[in-house]
Design an enzyme around this catalytic site. Sequence first.
Site, PDB file in Angstrom:
ATOM      1  N   GLY A 181       0.822  -1.202   0.000  1.00  0.00           N
ATOM      2  CA  GLY A 181       0.000   0.000   0.000  1.00  0.00           C
ATOM      3  C   GLY A 181       0.860   1.256   0.000  1.00  0.00           C
ATOM      4  O   GLY A 181       2.076   1.205   0.215  1.00  0.00           O
ATOM      5  N   CYS A 182       0.224   2.376  -0.252  1.00  0.00           N
ATOM      6  CA  CYS A 182       0.972   3.634  -0.384  1.00  0.00           C
ATOM      7  C   CYS A 182       1.551   4.078   0.951  1.00  0.00           C
ATOM      8  O   CYS A 182       2.770   4.260   1.079  1.00  0.00           O
ATOM      9  CB  CYS A 182       0.085   4.710  -0.991  1.00  0.00           C
ATOM     10  SG  CYS A 182      -1.527   4.913  -0.207  1.00  0.00           S
ATOM     11  N   TYR A 183       0.700   4.261   1.956  1.00  0.00           N
ATOM     12  CA  TYR A 183       1.230   4.638   3.271  1.00  0.00           C
ATOM     13  C   TYR A 183       2.256   3.622   3.774  1.00  0.00           C
ATOM     14  O   TYR A 183       3.330   4.012   4.261  1.00  0.00           O
ATOM     15  CB  TYR A 183       0.095   4.759   4.290  1.00  0.00           C
ATOM     16  CG  TYR A 183      -0.791   5.972   4.161  1.00  0.00           C
ATOM     17  CD1 TYR A 183      -0.274   7.257   4.219  1.00  0.00           C
ATOM     18  CD2 TYR A 183      -2.171   5.835   4.024  1.00  0.00           C
ATOM     19  CE1 TYR A 183      -1.107   8.373   4.143  1.00  0.00           C
ATOM     20  CE2 TYR A 183      -3.015   6.945   3.950  1.00  0.00           C
ATOM     21  CZ  TYR A 183      -2.478   8.206   4.006  1.00  0.00           C
ATOM     22  OH  TYR A 183      -3.297   9.302   3.929  1.00  0.00           O
TER      23      TYR A 183
END
Lengths: 345, 345, 345, 345
Positions: free
Chosen positions: C148-150
Amino acid sequence: MIKVGIVGGTGYTGVELLRILAVHPEATVSCITSRSEAGMPVADMYPNLRGHYDLAFSEPDLDTLAACDLVFFATPHGVAMRMMPELMAAGARVVDLSADFRLRDLDVWANWYGMAHESPEWAAKAVYGLPEVVREEVRDAQLVANPGCYPTAVQLGFLPLLENNLVDPSRLIADAKSGASGAGRQGKIGMLHGEVGESFKAYGASGHRHLPEIRQGLSNAAGRDVGITFVPHLVPMVRGIEATLYAELTNPEDFNQLQSLYENRFRDEPFVDVMPFGSHPETRSVRGANHCRIALHRQENSNVVIVSSVIDNLVKGAAGQAVQNMNIMFGLKETLGLEAPAMLP
Amino acid sequence: MIKVGIVGGTGYTGVELLRILAVHPEATVSCITSRSEAGMPVADMYPNLRGHYDLAFSEPDLDTLAACDLVFFATPHGVAMRMMPELMAAGARVVDLSADFRLRDLDVWANWYGMAHESPEWAAKAVYGLPEVVREEVRDAQLVANPGCYPTAVQLGFLPLLENNLVDPSRLIADAKSGASGAGRQGKIGMLHGEVGESFKAYGASGHRHLPEIRQGLSNAAGRDVGITFVPHLVPMVRGIEATLYAELTNPEDFNQLQSLYENRFRDEPFVDVMPFGSHPETRSVRGANHCRIALHRQENSNVVIVSSVIDNLVKGAAGQAVQNMNIMFGLKETLGLEAPAMLP
Amino acid sequence: MIKVGIVGGTGYTGVELLRILAVHPEATVSCITSRSEAGMPVADMYPNLRGHYDLAFSEPDLDTLAACDLVFFATPHGVAMRMMPELMAAGARVVDLSADFRLRDLDVWANWYGMAHESPEWAAKAVYGLPEVVREEVRDAQLVANPGCYPTAVQLGFLPLLENNLVDPSRLIADAKSGASGAGRQGKIGMLHGEVGESFKAYGASGHRHLPEIRQGLSNAAGRDVGITFVPHLVPMVRGIEATLYAELTNPEDFNQLQSLYENRFRDEPFVDVMPFGSHPETRSVRGANHCRIALHRQENSNVVIVSSVIDNLVKGAAGQAVQNMNIMFGLKETLGLEAPAMLP
Amino acid sequence: MIKVGIVGGTGYTGVELLRILAVHPEATVSCITSRSEAGMPVADMYPNLRGHYDLAFSEPDLDTLAACDLVFFATPHGVAMRMMPELMAAGARVVDLSADFRLRDLDVWANWYGMAHESPEWAAKAVYGLPEVVREEVRDAQLVANPGCYPTAVQLGFLPLLENNLVDPSRLIADAKSGASGAGRQGKIGMLHGEVGESFKAYGASGHRHLPEIRQGLSNAAGRDVGITFVPHLVPMVRGIEATLYAELTNPEDFNQLQSLYENRFRDEPFVDVMPFGSHPETRSVRGANHCRIALHRQENSNVVIVSSVIDNLVKGAAGQAVQNMNIMFGLKETLGLEAPAMLP
């Protein structure tokens, strides 16, 4: 105190009415309706109103609305026209912020809004409430059709030229730009921040619903049919409209008197500010305020008048103008509740 | 009417004072100074004020200022401290929005601001004007040091935890984010739209001038020295601060009482709004308003209290709090001139 | 040439895959599926791709996908896990950009995603594709779960500290901020420009789906369970994530070696840039690029390590990292197609 | 490899040249000058270039520049014209991105730029490098004057109408809008984020330096003097220009052939994309790319042609077009280094 009802209060014009009326000394909101959100406190949906309103959204109810001194409609088109006959019969006074009663020609209306008009009687009786043009009719109106956002900015900018027959009325151009709140508060993909942010585009360039409204207003001012090209654009900001207007002066010598013509035309208007010749009005200079600021320009050796006109689309272009109309209808000072300066920066 | 003077009115806090005072029923601005812009009407620099002020910027003059009932300083640091001894001697009352009188320890001040303090006497006498903490001292103060923007958001968010000794005071973290107006209105390349727009970054992460001010305020609340890590960030927007605060609860069972603790602490505070547990305050919910909105969070199985606190950096973080202090100093209703809801959207 | 298929290509990660692959010298997109938009040319939906793709969206079809050398899933959670068993059986290789195969503990997955996992076999076999940690496993993987991005920004920022056991692993804090494209391209009211523009807020502060993913990754790095508080925030911009990380150094003297520790850890990583101590990475410095830039900070007399880590959420946080994984899986140079500098300003 | 020199590389066009040339397979930047920043590595000023350039800014030096195969000037006006005679004498080839060599009439130039032109000889010899008009002259030019940003968008949008004599050339209107990077990277208060953010305005409405350049180009296309009104506006975004153009069709029946006329005119142009009739090009659809996208509109019963034209002001409006010109000058494929799609969202 004027007892106010609001129909359809969940959109941006609804919350803006609540924001303005929260500090209006002579009006109090007694009901605000929303079918989808009935029961929800308005301050839960709009936290800026926490501490200002105990009110919750309620189901629309004719009797409750008829018991109000004034009802604002902040609904999508098609809603107000269906409720209007009964409400008018009940003696209510209404300021309709939707498009339902803005056009005189109901064929044109039907064509642009994709449905037949269901209240032709009141479409004929409604006053198109641009106070700077029809203040007296507004005073006694039972039903006021509150002008659209673009039409307000464009008409105020063009009025002195057309009223005085100074320009070629067949060659008007209005290049207008609006922040994203003008599209309302609906979950459309095209209005996501991810789509609107850091980008700019024209839209509705082949025809937009505000075009016939603008044409109607300008034709009234000119006393004849005008030819107008109107192209709206979407600006990556929340609030504000700027319209740059172009018209050809019939007699280029008239340039010398234009500035004073505009100043005289709007001298007594509390909400129209003619800035010095050559100024560049910024939308932020009217953010949150009910003002329209206007400036004139001329380019070297040209007979094109350039007018830049700015408003806050949610205030002078919607809720603020509606409250201005309410003030007129109830014999109050026209600026009541609308005195605060715009928020800059 | 309170006769108000403003020193250094060309920046964002200056125009914000003018915006707020324009509708204040008990105050009137009688002079506003600027060396660089002396002679220019304020409404020429700030067109949102057109129609609200006839005033022009003037050269700062001690006698004129001393003749005011209250003087606001909206100057860069270093200016107020030099003028203060004379002004105080002349009997003026002052709310200083700059950093000059915020720190008790003048060595710390000198260290962070890069100059020796020139008015130690008044630095000792000044009241650090966070009304939610020192309302009574403000009432009789001759000189009020108006708190910084970040310090206001961070202190209000942490206060109940520290005053009640519920968290480890050596492990406080404040991750704060501000719009660009916080940097003032100077032509710095780093603050250009082309630099700030569509980007996000931390700044001052190794140390920021508001850190000692925050530490001082929190230490006072805790009754002992606190350890705080403070990192500010720059948000591509104009106004608003959000601070997310982290603290470790000494006794995890205290989580059950935190919400009511905060509600009780701020129940009588007109400008602090404790939202329901688990809310996410938005900066726009306080845009243009003097409110601080606060909400609490807890993550599963964690003893970390998370507090989100939002203010408008130019209002509760500067000009609004200054007017709140003025209201207190002059025995007026504390909310006078500060009643309008925030502008959302 | 690698024949690429994309499942679910109408969202922001889909168009970003197309943008990156358009200039990838060793890959060509042979099919892109969308049930809702089947038949529409991708360049009609995404005009930036005009002239780059003749491709139209098609109905997802197992045989077509199985005939690809590599399939990217850019679908909402729940889709990939249902198609995976058949696709894996058919011998396809997959990089799944959704959350379906990121968590090892399927009870945790079920709890956060609100449904039972339907492909536990492949959840066990999938490689969590953060190349900086598991490059070798990616090389031979049949199924890569793209992070995921975070989690990408947070893990890369914390890794050296945890791998070397330098900080208290029970007291990690990640305060992260993302542009609006992270929420995808769905018509949610909360993500309208009118809601997101000119405002800032925390969200998911009581718990966000990326929290267990971050915890899993950091616990792997630390070799023990970590305690992490993670709060995401919404920034009024389109692209970019900044995460400010806080950890307590066990031995404050280790501060002296931190910078070189980070530099050594990432020396051979083409996409991780350790900036000089005390730098402030800006999200725009990685806009459109597959880089993560990291900088370290320390505040006076503090043993808190502050790490600021930035990525483009759609590139290193999604499509770029997916292409990086593809490059590894196919034995290509890892940076192929990902060489262009970020777009600044 | 083409050895490239850049004079004045600290502004936005400078960093954009570096960004584009970083992936150009046939060019390498061998020197970049800046008096004020001499000695500073370019990657320290522009962190997006970290890992791409080892180069530092250097003092401008004629010999070093003359030793380059091509020199780009990315300087304020007035600089290139002073250095040009010597540089030309030394045999250098130059693409000047400033305004110094764009106008044929040096009285007009002197009038708009407030200084006498110091290199009339080269002003006469320079090729105005809009490749879509003068590709062949560019090929052999020693000095190319790279067109301005607005002039590129406006000329490409109007060209087919004027070249074919289809509209009244005395009544052209160009209403153009630009992101803030167009104003360059100087510390002007008016370009602060706090001034530009969340606001929109016209500027230069009484006359802008790009007006004579536009008039010259359109007059050349029309074969006679045109009358054009040009009003630029400032959009709260970083990159992008949209120009909405208005012209009166002499013969309304020509509307039927306009779309195919435009498509034919630009069929072989790699960087001009004529979208379907009635489209609305977005600036983000060309962000970071060297394309101009154009669409045509007509409103009911009107003989006004509406053209919407978008470019990235820093790419097709500056650095990209400069590289396109370089490619032509050196006999390379015109699209070399300029193939990547625009970044959307």
